[in-house]
Design a protein around this motif. Structure first.
Motif, short mmCIF file in Angstrom:
data_model
loop_
_atom_site.label_atom_id
_atom_site.label_comp_id
_atom_site.label_asym_id
_atom_site.label_seq_id
_atom_site.Cartn_x
_atom_site.Cartn_y
_atom_site.Cartn_z
N ALA A 152 0.83 -1.20 0.00
CA ALA A 152 0.00 0.00 0.00
C ALA A 152 0.86 1.25 0.00
O ALA A 152 0.56 2.23 -0.71
CB ALA A 152 -0.93 -0.01 1.22
N ARG A 153 1.94 1.25 0.78
CA ARG A 153 2.82 2.40 0.83
C ARG A 153 3.48 2.68 -0.52
O ARG A 153 3.53 3.82 -1.00
CB ARG A 153 3.91 2.17 1.90
N VAL A 154 3.99 1.63 -1.14
CA VAL A 154 4.68 1.78 -2.42
C VAL A 154 3.72 2.20 -3.52
O VAL A 154 4.01 3.09 -4.33
CB VAL A 154 5.41 0.48 -2.79
N VAL A 155 2.54 1.57 -3.57
CA VAL A 155 1.54 1.91 -4.59
C VAL A 155 1.04 3.33 -4.40
O VAL A 155 0.84 4.07 -5.37
CB VAL A 155 0.38 0.90 -4.55
N ARG A 156 0.86 3.76 -3.16
CA ARG A 156 0.42 5.13 -2.91
C ARG A 156 1.44 6.13 -3.43
O ARG A 156 1.07 7.14 -4.07
CB ARG A 156 0.20 5.34 -1.42
#
Length: 277
Positions: A152-156
């Motif tokens: 989620a962090r990377v995709v965000r």
């Protein structure tokens, strides 16, 4: 320059080798009956040493270890693959929504992500597995739910970058809905980010499953590579120095993990990100 030219063929060979390893394990998992010399339920003399009839001997119950190893590939790969899909689905959805909508939605979703990120994974999985009825699908959901936060962090972060690009702004100005922009314009260029995280999640899920099986917290009726190592430890395989019982499943786990990580590293190199403008 010569060093770089020599390094590239070696890297390509290692990549193709890892893809071949995964393909072999996948084929064996799909049709284990073709490769296994015996079925899972055929019993022979217990604690036999490797011979012409049993290449890896038999376990304490008299089951052929090679046949168990081949049939166990289904469960181990299924757990890793399904847990990876659950993790990627949750992480990608939260990352896309958080990075695109922003505002209080972003703050809320990232707060939840930070909370999950601080939870110690293995102790939490052990506690939940101990209180719930052991099941392969419950194990998959637990492993997937505790593995999505980094995705989620990377995709965000990637969504924040792409959402300001020209073609996304053009689509929004033409009146396309947020759902259409996310699905048609942003998600297709996320694979260089999603694929490495997916591979790492598969590896992490297989390690966690082996750990839980070794601790006796998995489904006792589930035959996996981790379960084979646990049975060898609890039923005399280590004491009797029957390396052909516990070493092959450990080698299979390591082989799959190394292969999926190597495949995932393809898109982690600089200059291989998708062009968005």
């Amino acid at each position: 320059m010569r060093g770089e030219g020599c390094e590239r063929p070696i890297q390509d060979i290692s990549l193709y080798l890892c893809i071949g390893v995964i393909a072999i394990f996948f084929i064996v998992a799909v049709i284990p009956g073709v490769f296994a010399p015996y079925t899972e339920n055929e019993r022979f003399i217990p604690y036999q040493h490797p011979d012409i009839d049993h290449f890896l001997g038999t376990d304490d119950m008299g089951y052929d270890i090679l046949s168990l190893l081949i049939y166990a590939a289904r469960i181990s790969l299924l757990i890793g693959l399904c847990a990876g899909c659950v993790s990627i689905l949750i992480g990608t959805s939260i990352g896309l929504i958080s990075g695109y909508i922003r505002g209080w939605t972003d703050d809320l979703l990232m707060s939840v992500t930070d909370i999950v990120l601080t939870i110690p994974k293995i102790p939490a999985i052990i506690l939940i597995s101990a209180f719930l009825r052991p099941s392969i699908w419950i194990l998959i959901l637990i492993l997937g739910f505790f593995s999505w936060e980094t995705t989620a962090r990377v995709v965000r972060a990637r969504t924040l970058q792409i959402s300001t690009s020209g073609y996304v702004l053009s689509a929004r100005s033409l009146g396309f809905s947020s759902y259409q922009v996310l699905i048609s314009d942003i998600l297709p260029v996320m694979y260089p980010v999603i694929l490495p995280k997916f591979m790492l999640t598969i590896a992490g899920a297989m390690i966690s499953e082996a750990s839980l099986s070794f601790l006796g917290l998995s489904d006792p009726t589930m035959n996996s590579w981790g379960r084979m190592i646990s049975d060898a430890f609890t039923h005399g395989g280590f004491i009797r120095e029957m390396w052909w019982w516990f070493l092959p499943p450990a080698v299979c786990i390591c082989g799959v993990i190394i292969s999926v990580i190597r495949i995932g590293m393809v898109y982690e190199k600089p200059g291989q990100e998708a062009i968005v403008e």
